[in-house]
Design a protein around this motif. Sequence first.
Motif, PDB file in Angstrom:
ATOM      1  N   LEU A  86       0.850  -1.112  -0.207  1.00  7.05           N
ATOM      2  CA  LEU A  86      -0.135   0.099   0.022  1.00  7.05           C
ATOM      3  C   LEU A  86       1.090   1.128   0.032  1.00  7.05           C
ATOM      4  O   LEU A  86       0.450   2.392  -0.575  1.00  7.05           O
ATOM      5  CB  LEU A  86      -0.926  -0.161   1.070  1.00  7.05           C
ATOM      6  N   SER A  87       1.954   1.203   0.770  1.00  7.99           N
ATOM      7  CA  SER A  87       2.965   2.336   0.704  1.00  7.99           C
ATOM      8  C   SER A  87       3.446   2.618  -0.595  1.00  7.99           C
ATOM      9  O   SER A  87       3.661   3.811  -0.924  1.00  7.99           O
ATOM     10  CB  SER A  87       4.109   2.100   1.736  1.00  7.99           C
ATOM     11  N   ASN A  88       3.686   1.721  -1.438  1.00  5.95           N
ATOM     12  CA  ASN A  88       4.151   1.813  -2.657  1.00  5.95           C
ATOM     13  C   ASN A  88       3.142   2.284  -3.667  1.00  5.95           C
ATOM     14  O   ASN A  88       3.139   3.028  -4.652  1.00  5.95           O
ATOM     15  CB  ASN A  88       4.761   0.376  -3.298  1.00  5.95           C
ATOM     16  N   GLN A  89       1.835   2.033  -3.454  1.00  9.00           N
ATOM     17  CA  GLN A  89       0.842   2.290  -4.579  1.00  9.00           C
ATOM     18  C   GLN A  89      -0.167   3.406  -4.192  1.00  9.00           C
ATOM     19  O   GLN A  89      -0.975   4.091  -5.034  1.00  9.00           O
ATOM     20  CB  GLN A  89      -0.155   1.074  -4.403  1.00  9.00           C
ATOM     21  N   TYR A  95       4.522   1.954  10.887  1.00  9.81           N
ATOM     22  CA  TYR A  95       5.098   3.219  10.548  1.00  9.81           C
ATOM     23  C   TYR A  95       6.235   3.320   9.985  1.00  9.81           C
ATOM     24  O   TYR A  95       6.393   3.965   8.785  1.00  9.81           O
ATOM     25  CB  TYR A  95       4.859   4.051  11.747  1.00  9.81           C
ATOM     26  N   ASP A  96       7.156   2.403  10.577  1.00 12.18           N
ATOM     27  CA  ASP A  96       8.672   2.363  10.202  1.00 12.18           C
ATOM     28  C   ASP A  96       8.770   1.911   8.456  1.00 12.18           C
ATOM     29  O   ASP A  96       9.544   2.374   7.779  1.00 12.18           O
ATOM     30  CB  ASP A  96       9.508   1.640  10.970  1.00 12.18           C
ATOM     31  N   ILE A  97       7.863   0.898   8.311  1.00 10.94           N
ATOM     32  CA  ILE A  97       7.898   0.315   7.043  1.00 10.94           C
ATOM     33  C   ILE A  97       7.526   1.341   6.003  1.00 10.94           C
ATOM     34  O   ILE A  97       7.914   1.631   5.084  1.00 10.94           O
ATOM     35  CB  ILE A  97       7.024  -1.158   6.935  1.00 10.94           C
ATOM     36  N   ALA A  98       6.177   1.759   6.367  1.00  9.82           N
ATOM     37  CA  ALA A  98       5.502   2.756   5.265  1.00  9.82           C
ATOM     38  C   ALA A  98       6.444   4.081   5.368  1.00  9.82           C
ATOM     39  O   ALA A  98       6.524   4.535   4.187  1.00  9.82           O
ATOM     40  CB  ALA A  98       4.203   3.150   6.114  1.00  9.82           C
ATOM     41  N   SER A  99       6.907   4.576   6.238  1.00  7.45           N
ATOM     42  CA  SER A  99       7.632   5.859   6.180  1.00  7.45           C
ATOM     43  C   SER A  99       8.841   5.774   5.466  1.00  7.45           C
ATOM     44  O   SER A  99       9.398   6.731   4.772  1.00  7.45           O
ATOM     45  CB  SER A  99       7.925   6.527   7.382  1.00  7.45           C
ATOM     46  N   SER A 100       9.433   4.492   5.466  1.00 11.50           N
ATOM     47  CA  SER A 100      10.887   4.483   4.667  1.00 11.50           C
ATOM     48  C   SER A 100      10.596   4.094   3.191  1.00 11.50           C
ATOM     49  O   SER A 100      11.274   4.412   2.460  1.00 11.50           O
ATOM     50  CB  SER A 100      11.329   3.089   4.987  1.00 11.50           C
ATOM     51  N   ILE A 101       8.941   3.929   2.968  1.00  6.17           N
ATOM     52  CA  ILE A 101       8.745   3.804   1.290  1.00  6.17           C
ATOM     53  C   ILE A 101       8.202   5.121   0.927  1.00  6.17           C
ATOM     54  O   ILE A 101       8.313   5.675   0.022  1.00  6.17           O
ATOM     55  CB  ILE A 101       7.777   2.606   1.070  1.00  6.17           C
TER      56      ILE A 101
END
Length: 287
Positions: free
Chosen positions: A209-212, A231-237
Amino acid sequence: MINIGKTSGFCKGVELSVSKTKEYLEKYKKIYCLGELVHNKEVVSNLEKKGLIVINNLNEVEDNSNVILRAHGVSVSVYKEAKERNINILDLTCPKVLKIHNEVKKYQENGYFIILIGSKLHPETIGTISFAKEKSFIIEQLEDIKECIKVIEENKYNHIVVFVQTTFSKDRFKEITEKLSKELINKDLIIKNTICNATSSRQDECKRLSNQNDCMIIIGGKNSSNTKKLYDIASSINENTYIIETVNDLDISKIKDKKSIGIMAGASTPKESIDNVIKILKQEVLK
Ligand code: SF4
């Protein structure tokens, strides 16, 4: 467009602990809970209104009380004290965590040195490592490996088993175990990936979802370790990632111009919290 992660919200373990607690409150009226039942203020305060009392230590309750153990699980010493004081334990430790406790105990009895990969201060890690007794080590970061290897070499341990906290980051687990495998190439090393399926599917979906999407909203309690990892995963992308506990924390001005919004929520975020955010987004952003 709003894209809500299908794996958002309560996992099975949390769902079970909340529904069982409601049943127990009807039966016993007043019950203690050792630590917050879930890392979500709204859920906890609703249960408190029905008679739940959150405590931090068994010292705070009288003998013969009813005490809930939450999904994270507890240390061996808590069961021991409860037994000695005739405290009625209502054990809502997630079955997946209980399975890890039993496995750790089995390997400990067979003489293995136990490595637990996890956040050192997280209650689940503290509980699980207690079943390993003193022949054990917690690795949280890659930097901890050096000290762990030193302990293994000094004590000439040859049989080593690795477990991981159920909500730990998949990527960090991979990095740590790859390094451990290289360092311990001549040892009997068993690696058990005990990251819960609920956690890994949620982290995978969060990445997708963070990529799309143009921006990401992560919903969950401030103390929730799995929410923090999302949050860490999403904010890194995706640089337009925002973490909120409830709809009140949402800053509409930051997302007003976004065409697509991805939403993920941690394992202790109730459906109502997610629905409240969606309602406001539909009213204010995607009008
Ligand atoms: S994340 Fe998995 S292990 Fe942890 S409480 Fe939920 S179902 Fe159980």
